[in-house]
Design an enzyme around this catalytic site. Structure first.
Site, PDB file in Angstrom:
ATOM      1  N   HIS A  41       4.364   3.273 -20.219  1.00  0.00           N
ATOM      2  CA  HIS A  41       2.837   4.340 -20.127  1.00  0.00           C
ATOM      3  C   HIS A  41       2.749   4.381 -21.230  1.00  0.00           C
ATOM      4  O   HIS A  41       2.760   5.797 -21.774  1.00  0.00           O
ATOM      5  CB  HIS A  41       3.411   5.591 -18.915  1.00  0.00           C
ATOM      6  CG  HIS A  41       1.566   6.120 -18.168  1.00  0.00           C
ATOM      7  ND1 HIS A  41       1.935   5.890 -16.917  1.00  0.00           N
ATOM      8  CD2 HIS A  41       0.573   5.907 -19.004  1.00  0.00           C
ATOM      9  CE1 HIS A  41       0.215   6.041 -17.404  1.00  0.00           C
ATOM     10  NE2 HIS A  41      -0.426   6.535 -18.502  1.00  0.00           N
TER      11      HIS A  41
ATOM     12  N   ARG B  95     -17.889  -1.909 -10.288  1.00  0.00           N
ATOM     13  CA  ARG B  95     -19.271  -1.360  -8.617  1.00  0.00           C
ATOM     14  C   ARG B  95     -20.395  -1.482  -9.256  1.00  0.00           C
ATOM     15  O   ARG B  95     -21.092  -2.112  -8.292  1.00  0.00           O
ATOM     16  CB  ARG B  95     -18.623   0.529  -8.972  1.00  0.00           C
ATOM     17  CG  ARG B  95     -17.679   0.661  -8.286  1.00  0.00           C
ATOM     18  CD  ARG B  95     -17.705   2.098  -7.468  1.00  0.00           C
ATOM     19  NE  ARG B  95     -17.220   2.847  -8.787  1.00  0.00           N
ATOM     20  CZ  ARG B  95     -16.991   4.266  -8.847  1.00  0.00           C
ATOM     21  NH1 ARG B  95     -16.834   4.673  -7.654  1.00  0.00           N
ATOM     22  NH2 ARG B  95     -16.344   4.810 -10.194  1.00  0.00           N
TER      23      ARG B  95
ATOM     24  N   GLY C 167     -16.054   0.279 -17.721  1.00  0.00           N
ATOM     25  CA  GLY C 167     -16.482   1.058 -17.790  1.00  0.00           C
ATOM     26  C   GLY C 167     -15.350   1.062 -19.328  1.00  0.00           C
ATOM     27  O   GLY C 167     -15.920  -0.445 -20.400  1.00  0.00           O
ATOM     28  N   ARG C 168     -15.871   2.261 -20.049  1.00  0.00           N
ATOM     29  CA  ARG C 168     -15.609   2.200 -21.525  1.00  0.00           C
ATOM     30  C   ARG C 168     -14.102   1.641 -22.077  1.00  0.00           C
ATOM     31  O   ARG C 168     -14.523   0.842 -22.950  1.00  0.00           O
ATOM     32  CB  ARG C 168     -14.925   4.042 -22.216  1.00  0.00           C
ATOM     33  CG  ARG C 168     -16.124   4.899 -21.697  1.00  0.00           C
ATOM     34  CD  ARG C 168     -16.213   6.290 -22.423  1.00  0.00           C
ATOM     35  NE  ARG C 168     -15.687   6.797 -21.153  1.00  0.00           N
ATOM     36  CZ  ARG C 168     -15.735   7.473 -20.670  1.00  0.00           C
ATOM     37  NH1 ARG C 168     -16.676   8.036 -20.905  1.00  0.00           N
ATOM     38  NH2 ARG C 168     -15.321   8.045 -19.766  1.00  0.00           N
ATOM     39  N   ILE C 169     -13.085   1.582 -20.987  1.00  0.00           N
ATOM     40  CA  ILE C 169     -12.182   1.120 -21.855  1.00  0.00           C
ATOM     41  C   ILE C 169     -12.147  -0.974 -21.550  1.00  0.00           C
ATOM     42  O   ILE C 169     -11.868  -0.987 -21.831  1.00  0.00           O
ATOM     43  CB  ILE C 169     -10.904   1.293 -20.680  1.00  0.00           C
ATOM     44  CG1 ILE C 169     -11.165   2.828 -21.612  1.00  0.00           C
ATOM     45  CG2 ILE C 169      -9.218   0.414 -21.120  1.00  0.00           C
ATOM     46  CD1 ILE C 169      -8.956   3.936 -20.641  1.00  0.00           C
TER      47      ILE C 169
ATOM     48  N   GLY D 119      -0.028   3.012 -23.204  1.00  0.00           N
ATOM     49  CA  GLY D 119      -1.796   2.658 -23.256  1.00  0.00           C
ATOM     50  C   GLY D 119      -2.099   3.779 -25.075  1.00  0.00           C
ATOM     51  O   GLY D 119      -2.663   3.542 -25.693  1.00  0.00           O
TER      52      GLY D 119
ATOM     53  N   GLU E 193       5.926   5.851 -11.157  1.00  0.00           N
ATOM     54  CA  GLU E 193       6.198   5.795 -11.736  1.00  0.00           C
ATOM     55  C   GLU E 193       7.203   7.222 -12.242  1.00  0.00           C
ATOM     56  O   GLU E 193       6.597   8.274 -11.298  1.00  0.00           O
ATOM     57  CB  GLU E 193       5.472   6.601 -13.144  1.00  0.00           C
ATOM     58  CG  GLU E 193       4.423   4.737 -13.870  1.00  0.00           C
ATOM     59  CD  GLU E 193       3.834   5.281 -14.978  1.00  0.00           C
ATOM     60  OE1 GLU E 193       3.129   6.349 -15.156  1.00  0.00           O
ATOM     61  OE2 GLU E 193       2.373   4.466 -15.024  1.00  0.00           O
TER      62      GLU E 193
ATOM     63  N   THR F 155      -2.829  -1.704 -17.836  1.00  0.00           N
ATOM     64  CA  THR F 155      -2.348  -0.703 -18.401  1.00  0.00           C
ATOM     65  C   THR F 155      -3.878   0.811 -17.553  1.00  0.00           C
ATOM     66  O   THR F 155      -4.104   1.326 -18.135  1.00  0.00           O
ATOM     67  CB  THR F 155      -3.222  -0.338 -20.259  1.00  0.00           C
ATOM     68  OG1 THR F 155      -4.909  -1.112 -19.988  1.00  0.00           O
ATOM     69  CG2 THR F 155      -2.762  -1.554 -20.686  1.00  0.00           C
TER      70      THR F 155
ATOM     71  N   ARG G  50      -3.791   2.225 -13.819  1.00  0.00           N
ATOM     72  CA  ARG G  50      -2.937   2.488 -12.956  1.00  0.00           C
ATOM     73  C   ARG G  50      -1.797   1.830 -12.087  1.00  0.00           C
ATOM     74  O   ARG G  50      -2.560   0.597 -11.860  1.00  0.00           O
ATOM     75  CB  ARG G  50      -3.602   3.805 -12.232  1.00  0.00           C
ATOM     76  CG  ARG G  50      -3.861   4.868 -13.204  1.00  0.00           C
ATOM     77  CD  ARG G  50      -2.372   5.676 -12.932  1.00  0.00           C
ATOM     78  NE  ARG G  50      -3.000   7.251 -13.456  1.00  0.00           N
ATOM     79  CZ  ARG G  50      -3.428   7.318 -14.788  1.00  0.00           C
ATOM     80  NH1 ARG G  50      -3.092   6.578 -16.127  1.00  0.00           N
ATOM     81  NH2 ARG G  50      -3.717   8.686 -15.258  1.00  0.00           N
TER      82      ARG G  50
HETATM   83  C1  8YV Z   1      -2.390   9.687 -20.324  1.00  0.00           C
HETATM   84  C2  8YV Z   1      -3.634   8.445 -19.013  1.00  0.00           C
HETATM   85  O1  8YV Z   1      -0.974   9.213 -21.202  1.00  0.00           O
HETATM   86  O2  8YV Z   1      -5.941   9.401 -19.194  1.00  0.00           O
HETATM   87  C3  8YV Z   1      -4.675   8.842 -19.468  1.00  0.00           C
HETATM   88  O3  8YV Z   1      -5.420   8.432 -17.864  1.00  0.00           O
HETATM   89  O4  8YV Z   1      -3.434   7.074 -18.164  1.00  0.00           O
HETATM   90  C4  8YV Z   1      -2.233   8.335 -20.204  1.00  0.00           C
HETATM   91  O5  8YV Z   1      -2.953   7.718 -21.546  1.00  0.00           O
HETATM   92  C5  8YV Z   1      -2.043  11.013 -19.431  1.00  0.00           C
HETATM   93  O6  8YV Z   1      -2.690  10.837 -18.369  1.00  0.00           O
HETATM   94  C6  8YV Z   1      -1.907  12.174 -20.179  1.00  0.00           C
HETATM   95  O7  8YV Z   1      -1.870  12.981 -18.540  1.00  0.00           O
END
Ligand code: 8YV
Length: 332
Positions: free
Chosen positions: A294, A182, A160-162, A296, A273, A242, A244
């Site tokens: 966490h 997918r 996706g984007r990331i 990222g 976490e 990076t 989940r």
């Molecule tokens: C956020 C993240 O800091 O946006 C996401 O999905 O994993 C994180 O980088 C976090 O979710 C903030 O709620």
């Protein structure tokens, strides 16, 4: 007569400028000392709020949502991933859910690239040598040798984007881009990224030097990297996550690292976490893996942009329009 402002309950401390703007626009209940809320406190919040602004640290599950007051119309997540929210239950109860996509793409991709570099090049291990205070014996031709990343194969899971932002960076570092997703990307995007699509994740895993997880955590991706799949990876391969923690079977990953069935890992996220398995911490101390808490998307700019998105979602919704970042159960 002016309309009554909606009550917006924000579960964690947000950047000052975001909180100030929220106070101007809404009746806002903030969490200035930033202590994570308990499930009971979340229930209290949804009983009174018109809008709840949770983060990844809040579990907005069916138990919480079932006790929401009639006023609760919107859960405007401060975050991209919505695995902390039971979107199906919210939807059934007529509660809209939004997130903050797009604004943390580049920051998260930067951190992914940092880990892709840090693990094979032993960055944190090397940094610790000088911090230890012990005298450095000086340069040696065979000391602190890591592995080259240039020319290696990077397998991106979730394009996706990331994932695509990681691919752009990795291409510039001379990595060969492979991906599993997918849906296959448009030919023009594949061409621009020099990316090879693998329909079979198993086949891709068996051939990669570095694997990066960039897909969301959904029921479909829980333990996507199962014990069986991890075993398909080469013993000299690295894994970076990076996205989940739940996407990898963490216990299986630990076993493989302990038995040298994988060369190393860079993890920014964990299955339970904020608890981090002590075995992972031990492996990090031994220089086998790099662990980050966490971080990222942890840039001030990113967090302000996320806040701005949350505000736009709330404002648009309250003005009677479809918020730009609505999340539907079918999207997960
Ligand atoms: C956020 C993240 O800091 O946006 C996401 O999905 O994993 C994180 O980088 C976090 O979710 C903030 O709620």
């Amino acid at each position: 007569m002016s309309k009554k402002k909606p009550l917006v309950v924000v579960t964690r401390k947000l950047p000052d400028s975001v909180e100030t703007r929220m106070r101007e626009l809404f009746e806002t209940r903030l969490n200035l000392d930033d202590r994570p809320m308990t499930q009971a406190e979340l229930v209290d919040a949804v009983r009174v709020a018109d809008v709840l602004v949770p983060t990844v640290t809040d579990r907005i599950d069916a138990g919480v949502l079932s006790q929401a007051g009639d006023n609760l119309r919107l859960v405007a997540n401060f975050g991209n991933g919505v695995d902390n929210i039971d979107v199906g239950t919210a939807n059934n109860r007529g509660i809209t859910v939004t997130n903050t996509p797009g604004v943390l793409t580049e920051d998260t991709a930067d951190m992914t690239m940092a880990l892709i570099l840090a693990v094979p090049r032993r960055l944190t291990e090397g940094a610790r040598v000088l911090e230890s205070g012990d005298a450095w014996e000086g340069w040696s031709p065979t000391w602190m040798l890591g592995h080259r990343i240039w020319g290696k194969r990077l397998g991106i899971i979730g394009m996706g984007r990331i994932g695509q932002a990681v691919a752009r960076r990795a291409k510039a570092f001379g990595l060969q881009i492979h991906y599993h997703n997918r849906r296959r990307l448009a030919a023009s995007i594949e061409e621009a990224l020099d990316a090879t699509y693998w329909d079979s994740l198993d086949q891709m895993l068996a051939r990669m030097d570095i694997v990066s997880i960039n897909c969301p955590h959904t029921p479909g991706t829980y333990h996507l990297l199962s014990a069986r799949r991890l075993k398909l990876m080469r013993p000299d391969a690295y894994i970076v996550n990076t996205a989940r923690g739940e996407v990898i079977d963490e216990n299986a990953l630990i076993r493989m690292l302990e038995h040298n069935d994988l060369a190393g890992a860079g993890l920014d996220v964990f299955e339970h976490e904020p608890a981090v398995n002590p075995k992972l911490i031990k492996l990090a101390r031994e220089g086998r893996i790099v662990l980050l808490p966490h971080m990222g998307s942890a840039t001030l700019e990113g967090r302000i942009d996320m806040g701005e998105k949350v505000i736009i979602n709330i404002k648009t919704f309250m003005d009677g329009h479809r918020p730009p970042d609505r999340v539907l159960p079918t999207m997960l």
